[in-house]
Design a protein around this motif. Sequence first.
Motif, PDB file in Angstrom:
ATOM      1  N   ILE A  80      24.969  40.055  32.249  1.00 54.83           N
ATOM      2  CA  ILE A  80      25.947  41.126  32.435  1.00 54.83           C
ATOM      3  C   ILE A  80      25.973  41.987  31.178  1.00 54.83           C
ATOM      4  O   ILE A  80      26.256  41.495  30.078  1.00 54.83           O
ATOM      5  N   ARG A  81      25.657  43.254  31.325  1.00 56.85           N
ATOM      6  CA  ARG A  81      25.627  44.177  30.193  1.00 56.85           C
ATOM      7  C   ARG A  81      27.048  44.618  29.872  1.00 56.85           C
ATOM      8  O   ARG A  81      27.762  45.143  30.715  1.00 56.85           O
ATOM      9  N   ILE A  82      27.476  44.387  28.633  1.00 49.91           N
ATOM     10  CA  ILE A  82      28.824  44.746  28.195  1.00 49.91           C
ATOM     11  C   ILE A  82      28.712  45.871  27.181  1.00 49.91           C
ATOM     12  O   ILE A  82      27.967  45.769  26.209  1.00 49.91           O
ATOM     13  N   ARG A  83      29.449  46.950  27.414  1.00 47.43           N
ATOM     14  CA  ARG A  83      29.413  48.066  26.467  1.00 47.43           C
ATOM     15  C   ARG A  83      30.726  48.830  26.546  1.00 47.43           C
ATOM     16  O   ARG A  83      31.403  48.831  27.580  1.00 47.43           O
ATOM     17  N   ASP A  84      31.075  49.486  25.435  1.00 47.03           N
ATOM     18  CA  ASP A  84      32.247  50.347  25.434  1.00 47.03           C
ATOM     19  C   ASP A  84      31.842  51.754  25.869  1.00 47.03           C
ATOM     20  O   ASP A  84      30.708  52.177  25.675  1.00 47.03           O
ATOM     21  N   ASN A  85      32.792  52.476  26.459  1.00 41.78           N
ATOM     22  CA  ASN A  85      32.531  53.811  27.001  1.00 41.78           C
ATOM     23  C   ASN A  85      33.695  54.713  26.608  1.00 41.78           C
ATOM     24  O   ASN A  85      34.821  54.535  27.081  1.00 41.78           O
ATOM     25  N   ILE A  86      33.422  55.691  25.726  1.00 37.25           N
ATOM     26  CA  ILE A  86      34.496  56.553  25.235  1.00 37.25           C
ATOM     27  C   ILE A  86      34.976  57.527  26.305  1.00 37.25           C
ATOM     28  O   ILE A  86      36.019  58.166  26.148  1.00 37.25           O
ATOM     29  N   GLN A  87      34.216  57.650  27.393  1.00 35.23           N
ATOM     30  CA  GLN A  87      34.634  58.547  28.461  1.00 35.23           C
ATOM     31  C   GLN A  87      35.734  57.936  29.327  1.00 35.23           C
ATOM     32  O   GLN A  87      36.383  58.637  30.095  1.00 35.23           O
ATOM     33  N   LEU A  88      35.941  56.629  29.212  1.00 33.42           N
ATOM     34  CA  LEU A  88      37.010  55.975  29.963  1.00 33.42           C
ATOM     35  C   LEU A  88      38.323  56.085  29.204  1.00 33.42           C
ATOM     36  O   LEU A  88      38.356  56.360  27.999  1.00 33.42           O
ATOM     37  N   LYS A  89      39.411  55.845  29.929  1.00 32.47           N
ATOM     38  CA  LYS A  89      40.708  55.775  29.276  1.00 32.47           C
ATOM     39  C   LYS A  89      40.722  54.582  28.321  1.00 32.47           C
ATOM     40  O   LYS A  89      39.977  53.618  28.517  1.00 32.47           O
ATOM     41  N   PRO A  90      41.581  54.604  27.300  1.00 38.23           N
ATOM     42  CA  PRO A  90      41.562  53.519  26.306  1.00 38.23           C
ATOM     43  C   PRO A  90      41.708  52.131  26.913  1.00 38.23           C
ATOM     44  O   PRO A  90      41.050  51.188  26.467  1.00 38.23           O
ATOM     45  N   ASN A  91      42.571  51.983  27.935  1.00 39.68           N
ATOM     46  CA  ASN A  91      42.829  50.663  28.512  1.00 39.68           C
ATOM     47  C   ASN A  91      42.130  50.457  29.853  1.00 39.68           C
ATOM     48  O   ASN A  91      42.462  49.528  30.588  1.00 39.68           O
ATOM     49  N   GLU A  92      41.171  51.306  30.170  1.00 39.40           N
ATOM     50  CA  GLU A  92      40.509  51.235  31.470  1.00 39.40           C
ATOM     51  C   GLU A  92      39.171  50.512  31.350  1.00 39.40           C
ATOM     52  O   GLU A  92      38.512  50.551  30.318  1.00 39.40           O
ATOM     53  N   TYR A  93      38.767  49.858  32.435  1.00 37.16           N
ATOM     54  CA  TYR A  93      37.451  49.235  32.503  1.00 37.16           C
ATOM     55  C   TYR A  93      36.875  49.468  33.893  1.00 37.16           C
ATOM     56  O   TYR A  93      37.617  49.683  34.872  1.00 37.16           O
ATOM     57  N   VAL A  94      35.539  49.444  33.979  1.00 40.74           N
ATOM     58  CA  VAL A  94      34.860  49.595  35.263  1.00 40.74           C
ATOM     59  C   VAL A  94      33.789  48.518  35.378  1.00 40.74           C
ATOM     60  O   VAL A  94      33.226  48.067  34.377  1.00 40.74           O
ATOM     61  N   ILE A  95      33.510  48.106  36.614  1.00 43.74           N
ATOM     62  CA  ILE A  95      32.453  47.149  36.918  1.00 43.74           C
ATOM     63  C   ILE A  95      31.428  47.870  37.762  1.00 43.74           C
ATOM     64  O   ILE A  95      31.768  48.499  38.770  1.00 43.74           O
ATOM     65  N   LYS A  96      30.156  47.788  37.338  1.00 44.17           N
ATOM     66  CA  LYS A  96      29.088  48.482  38.040  1.00 44.17           C
ATOM     67  C   LYS A  96      28.035  47.485  38.529  1.00 44.17           C
ATOM     68  O   LYS A  96      27.722  46.513  37.839  1.00 44.17           O
ATOM     69  N   ILE A  97      27.521  47.762  39.710  1.00 42.66           N
ATOM     70  CA  ILE A  97      26.388  47.024  40.261  1.00 42.66           C
ATOM     71  C   ILE A  97      25.242  48.006  40.439  1.00 42.66           C
ATOM     72  O   ILE A  97      25.363  48.987  41.173  1.00 42.66           O
ATOM     73  N   LYS A  98      24.160  47.783  39.715  1.00 49.34           N
ATOM     74  CA  LYS A  98      22.983  48.647  39.769  1.00 49.34           C
ATOM     75  C   LYS A  98      23.338  50.116  39.503  1.00 49.34           C
ATOM     76  O   LYS A  98      22.853  51.024  40.167  1.00 49.34           O
ATOM     77  N   GLY A  99      24.211  50.318  38.516  1.00 46.58           N
ATOM     78  CA  GLY A  99      24.555  51.662  38.074  1.00 46.58           C
ATOM     79  C   GLY A  99      25.661  52.327  38.860  1.00 46.58           C
ATOM     80  O   GLY A  99      26.110  53.425  38.496  1.00 46.58           O
ATOM     81  N   ASN A 100      26.164  51.700  39.932  1.00 46.46           N
ATOM     82  CA  ASN A 100      27.215  52.284  40.752  1.00 46.46           C
ATOM     83  C   ASN A 100      28.530  51.545  40.538  1.00 46.46           C
ATOM     84  O   ASN A 100      28.561  50.304  40.550  1.00 46.46           O
TER      85      ASN A 100
END
Length: 676
Positions: free
Chosen positions: A385-405
Amino acid sequence: MKFRDLTILIGVIGIVLMFVIPLPTWLLDILLVINIAVAALILLVGMNTQEPLQFSIFPSLLLVTTLFRLALNVSSTRLILAQADAGRVIETFGLFVAQGNLAVGFVVFLILVVVNFIVITKGMERVAEVGARFTLDAMPGKQMSIDADLNAGLINEQQAKERRQKIEREADFYGAMDGASKFVKGDAIASIITMLVNVIGGLIIGVAMKGMSFGDAAETYFILTIGDGLVSQIPALLISTAAGMIVTRSASEENMSADIMNQLFAYPKLMYIVAGTLAVLGFTPIGVLVTWPLAGALTYAGYRMNKSLQLKVVEEEQQVEEEQIDEVRSPESVVSLLTVDPIEFEFGYGLIPLADAQQGGDLLDRIIMIRRQLALELGIMVPVIRIRDNIQLKPNEYVIKIKGNTIARGELLLNHYLAMSPGYDDESIVGIETMEPAFGLPALWVDEAMKEKAELAGYTVVDPPSVVATHLTEMIKKHAHELLGRQETKALVDHLKNSYPALVDELIPNLLSIGDVQKVLIRLLKEKISIRDLVTIFETLADYAIYTKDPDILTEYVRQALARQITQQYAPEDNTLRVITIGPVLEKRIAEAVQQTEQGTYLALDPMTTQQVYQRLTEQVQRIVEAGNQPIILASPNIRMYVRQIVDRTMPDVPVLSYNELEPSVEIQSVGVVNL
């Protein structure tokens, strides 16, 4: 035959003839110098090899040089005893070492013999023996490793062949070195015997046959014996040292000189400690004149090495930056962007403490446990599972992606706890209203002060990392069938083949291909049926693949074979299963709407009937959910997969079972009927 090959053959034959044919002193001098040069060359080559196989001829060369040295010993002994003259080389060595004192020269010669025989030769012999034993013991494991890399596609057939040849050559080399070390040991013993023969025989011949006084005979033959021994022992010592270096050499990208400089002097600060130790020794009777200059030299060397290391680090960083820039500018850099990670977990900068171990985050450990848990529950190997931070998200938001979606998203409050109601609301529990991300239940974010009160009120209270772990686990379960590709299926098949080769060989590729097996496993995972029992699955496929290749029908046979597993998954402890059944009218209508084609079967219900079925199913499922039970639809075996197709469009989480998928001991209780 080439001139080079002819030269070697003539040289070996000449060595053998030296044992019989007397040599003149001038020729003996030339051969002794050649012996020293060859020994020095062998030592230097041994020091500059990166791995032992680069000098694979060394065992044979060791035998030839030992034979050459023994032939020279025989020739020099013949001249010493017959003429009391063995040439300038032997006499020069004897006079130079003795320096007018025969006892000193004799002791030096004995020390060389002892060092060569006891220290270097014995040590090299033991290392060669152990190296040969461990190399042979490690061969099966190395062969298995090569086969595993080949099956995984990490290497091709040619690379695998080269690696196998290298392993065989290593085994042959260390075995040969184990035997060749005995030659060196025997040579050292022969040198001692030759010395005794020269001394004793020389005294007898000099006094009895040549009429020399005992003093003159002792001086003449002792000097010649010492010179002869040194001329023989110095090349022997060089070659023994080279042999020890070869058998103790580990594979490296550098030669021995570079490894010594890079590894022994890799820690400049340690040079300061050694310098300080020498400086302290200066206050002892040794004196500062001896120790302090060395301490100063070590201090300066440590300073220079430290500066060199810092400069090297800066150069490496600049080189990495330049390579990255060149990679971005190169036309091939776009290729790396085409790779899509199977699973990604991205989060805003406010959730970085979740993944940062220095801040107490244990997300990485939880993900390891998730992969283990899913391997046990579903029988699949979840990819990294690739874990990375994303500055485009809200500070307390997270997303889960499967094959880029993106398949799911949520928000966390790190300094709060998620409290889920037990079924009734307590007005005294105050918090921020939200929805539990994994199951969509209403919940509250409560602070530390409200946590204990919520637990006493019956609320289920969990911390933010547990919320994320649960959400991630449920999403992977829901989309597990999307993660099982042909490569992953091949890995499962290879793992099963290690224990059940006959079963796998019967099924693949004679009856089904990897793609056919993958389709069946995907259909099972899509309905949350574990594929961990691959033996039963493959046994069933091998039994029925003879009659049909339709993955839908094969899946139904597999589900029936997994009846005990499916029963335990859905039947409660009281062994009673409350289900929604399909009425006879609807069952008949579905059976009549099944169409047969060359590609398989499909359901062809008219839109009006389909809409009625959706409405009836929704009503029954909603009623069961409101009663607090899990809705389960039960259908006859011949229409189960078609009912699944209908339900899958609107209620994919509702399981659809058939009578043949349940154990006879289960009591079935109908709590609803779907009919037209």
